[in-house]
Motif scaffolding. Structure first.
Motif, short mmCIF file in Angstrom:
data_model
loop_
_atom_site.label_atom_id
_atom_site.label_comp_id
_atom_site.label_asym_id
_atom_site.label_seq_id
_atom_site.Cartn_x
_atom_site.Cartn_y
_atom_site.Cartn_z
N GLN A 102 2.78 11.28 -23.25
CA GLN A 102 3.51 11.28 -21.95
C GLN A 102 4.49 12.78 -22.03
N CYS A 131 6.40 2.30 -15.86
CA CYS A 131 6.08 3.21 -17.01
C CYS A 131 6.57 4.55 -16.40
N LEU A 132 7.38 5.23 -17.71
CA LEU A 132 8.11 6.57 -17.36
C LEU A 132 7.07 7.62 -16.65
N HIS A 158 1.04 -1.51 -24.35
CA HIS A 158 1.33 -0.53 -23.26
C HIS A 158 1.26 0.81 -23.82
N GLU A 159 2.09 0.85 -24.95
CA GLU A 159 2.05 2.26 -25.56
C GLU A 159 0.63 2.75 -26.22
N HIS A 172 -1.60 4.19 -23.98
CA HIS A 172 -1.21 5.71 -23.67
C HIS A 172 -1.95 6.60 -24.68
NI NI Z 1 3.71 3.91 -19.92
#
Ligand code: NI
Ligand SMILES: CNC(=O)c1cccc(C)c1Nc1nc(N2CCN(c3ccccc3Cl)CC2)nc(N2CSC[C@H]2C(=O)NC)n1
Length: 186
Positions: free
Chosen positions: A65, A113-114, A156-157, A160
């Motif tokens: 991210q 999500c960022l 979730h992480e 990514h």
């Molecule tokens: Ni996310």
């Protein structure tokens, strides 16, 4: 320090790549990166600092991210009552899900999500209980059991790190479809 400008948004190809394993023992650069990612999460949850630096609150951040294709994820999940003793907080290097329950769980309000600047409504069904193994910033191998919200965040992480976004899991026909083995977390 990491700010929102450093966080890449959906559409950036780096979010769809598989991140590379980190060499163990971890280098000082990796240690610094992990600490910066954790500091971002802590700052993002602080009313003053998030306001001052215009940070969107998060409980998890993965290295892709911030355009770093490495298998590093920071997770900082505060206890809603005891601020100074988080439910789970660590920097996960090369995390592996060793065991996961058949039972699933989903956040009733969906996931954010960022890297996603829009609301994507729908349930994201994830394993309710997981056992993860990872290396921490002190090069110690950790084996941790997580459930419910902590398990959701870590899955979730880890997604990514594999180029998966939360909305990839949302049922297109019926975003609020719940099968019998999925529980909504209150
Ligand atoms: Ni996310
Ligand atoms: C579309 N509906 C929604 O987003 C959504 C809507 C309502 C409730 C939830 C629970 C939703 N869902 C959701 N809320 C969060 N936060 C709640 C607020 N919180 C926070 C905020 C302020 C200070 C401190 C903190 Cl702690 C930060 C974390 N975080 C995630 N996710 C998905 S797993 C990774 C994690 C993440 O960090 N995302 C940036 N999902």
């Amino acid at each position: 320090m990491i700010t929102m400008e450093d966080i890449i948004r959906e559409g950036h190809p780096a979010l769809r790549q598989r991140a590379k394993k980190v060499e163990i023992p971890i280098s000082q650069d990796v240690k610094d990166l992990g600490q910066e990612m954790m500091t971002f999460l802590v700052n993002s949850q602080d009313p003053e600092l998030s306001e001052k630096y215009d940070l969107r609150a998060g409980v998890g951040l993965a290295a892709p991210q911030i355009d770093q294709g490495l298998r590093i994820a920071a997770v900082h999940i505060p206890d809603e009552y005891e601020d100074d003793s988080p439910i789970f907080s660590d920097v996960l290097i090369n995390p592996i899900i060793k065991r996961q329950s058949v039972k699933k769980a989903a956040l009733p309000t969906g996931e954010g999500c960022l890297s996603v600047d829009r609301e994507v409504p729908g349930y994201v069904a994830r394993s309710k209980r997981i056992t993860i193994e990872y290396t921490d910033l002190n090069n110690q191998v950790q084996k941790v059991k997580l459930n419910d919200y902590s398990a959701v965040v870590v899955q979730h992480e880890i997604d990514h790190l594999n180029g998966i976004m939360f909305y990839d899991h949302i049922n297109e026909e019926d975003p609020f479809y719940l099968d019998s083995d999925t529980e909504l977390l209150e």
